[in-house]
Scaffold this motif. Structure first.
Motif, PDB file in Angstrom:
ATOM      1  N   PHE A 113     -11.239  -9.012   6.696  1.00  0.00           N
ATOM      2  CA  PHE A 113      -9.851  -8.563   6.688  1.00  0.00           C
ATOM      3  C   PHE A 113      -9.776  -7.129   6.194  1.00  0.00           C
ATOM      4  CE2 PHE A 113     -10.554 -10.712   2.634  1.00  0.00           C
ATOM      5  CZ  PHE A 113     -10.015  -9.836   1.703  1.00  0.00           C
ATOM      6  N   THR A 114      -8.653  -6.498   6.478  1.00  0.00           N
ATOM      7  CA  THR A 114      -8.389  -5.125   6.055  1.00  0.00           C
ATOM      8  C   THR A 114      -7.065  -5.114   5.306  1.00  0.00           C
ATOM      9  OG1 THR A 114      -9.561  -4.243   7.967  1.00  0.00           O
ATOM     10  CG2 THR A 114      -8.017  -2.760   6.868  1.00  0.00           C
ATOM     11  N   MET A 115      -7.040  -4.389   4.191  1.00  0.00           N
ATOM     12  CA  MET A 115      -5.815  -4.250   3.404  1.00  0.00           C
ATOM     13  C   MET A 115      -5.662  -2.790   3.020  1.00  0.00           C
ATOM     14  SD  MET A 115      -5.788  -7.497   0.885  1.00  0.00           S
ATOM     15  CE  MET A 115      -4.551  -8.650   1.425  1.00  0.00           C
ATOM     16  N   SER A 116      -4.433  -2.408   2.715  1.00  0.00           N
ATOM     17  CA  SER A 116      -4.208  -1.026   2.312  1.00  0.00           C
ATOM     18  C   SER A 116      -3.110  -0.934   1.268  1.00  0.00           C
ATOM     19  CB  SER A 116      -3.846  -0.175   3.531  1.00  0.00           C
ATOM     20  OG  SER A 116      -2.645  -0.637   4.110  1.00  0.00           O
ATOM     21  N   ASP A 117      -3.147   0.153   0.521  1.00  0.00           N
ATOM     22  CA  ASP A 117      -2.128   0.447  -0.477  1.00  0.00           C
ATOM     23  C   ASP A 117      -2.325   1.893  -0.894  1.00  0.00           C
ATOM     24  OD1 ASP A 117      -0.599   0.408  -3.128  1.00  0.00           O
ATOM     25  OD2 ASP A 117      -0.343  -1.659  -2.456  1.00  0.00           O
ATOM     26  N   GLU A 118      -1.319   2.493  -1.457  1.00  0.00           N
ATOM     27  CA  GLU A 118      -1.459   3.857  -1.962  1.00  0.00           C
ATOM     28  C   GLU A 118      -2.046   3.886  -3.367  1.00  0.00           C
ATOM     29  OE1 GLU A 118       2.103   6.145  -1.548  1.00  0.00           O
ATOM     30  OE2 GLU A 118       2.103   5.957   0.633  1.00  0.00           O
ATOM     31  N   ASN A 119      -2.064   2.729  -4.039  1.00  0.00           N
ATOM     32  CA  ASN A 119      -2.536   2.626  -5.413  1.00  0.00           C
ATOM     33  C   ASN A 119      -3.809   1.785  -5.457  1.00  0.00           C
ATOM     34  OD1 ASN A 119      -2.562   0.919  -8.050  1.00  0.00           O
ATOM     35  ND2 ASN A 119      -1.415   2.773  -8.537  1.00  0.00           N
ATOM     36  N   ALA A 120      -4.874   2.326  -6.036  1.00  0.00           N
ATOM     37  CA  ALA A 120      -6.161   1.625  -6.083  1.00  0.00           C
ATOM     38  C   ALA A 120      -6.060   0.296  -6.837  1.00  0.00           C
ATOM     39  CB  ALA A 120      -7.224   2.512  -6.728  1.00  0.00           C
ATOM     40  N   ASP A 121      -5.394   0.288  -7.980  1.00  0.00           N
ATOM     41  CA  ASP A 121      -5.294  -0.944  -8.769  1.00  0.00           C
ATOM     42  C   ASP A 121      -4.506  -2.015  -8.026  1.00  0.00           C
ATOM     43  OD1 ASP A 121      -6.787  -0.052 -11.021  1.00  0.00           O
ATOM     44  OD2 ASP A 121      -5.050   1.108 -11.678  1.00  0.00           O
TER      45      ASP A 121
END
Length: 96
Positions: A75-83
């Motif tokens: 799967f692939t996920m994304s966010d602007e914040n690493a935590d």
């Protein structure tokens, strides 16, 4: 990415290393290594995490199997914040 070590009291080397550190790369490595560490990942765990950045967004590609002969889940996920991305990945992996 390179991992470099020095004595904790060697202020001159710490200063030099901090000057050559690439913070954006360090943030991507944080995502990859934190997920692996939280799952006690190593050579015995069929888990891979690769993070890269597109603009302000961190994108992580994750592949894991429960055992070496089990089907692979990707799967692939994304966010602007690493935590925040780490937490999303861990939640998803907990559902497997």
């Amino acid at each position: 990415a390179l991992a470099l070590q020095c004595r904790s009291n060697d202020e001159e080397i710490i200063r030099i290393l901090s000057e050559i550190n690439d913070a954006p790369t360090q943030e991507l490595l944080k995502v990859e290594r934190t997920v692996l560490n939280r799952l006690n990942g190593g050579c015995q765990l069929p888990l891979g995490v690769h993070a890269h950045r597109t603009g302000n967004t961190i994108i992580a590609h994750v592949a894991m199997a429960k055992t070496w002969d089990a089907p692979l889940t990707k799967f692939t996920m994304s966010d602007e914040n690493a935590d925040a991305l780490i937490e999303k990945i861990m939640e998803r992996l907990g559902q497997l």
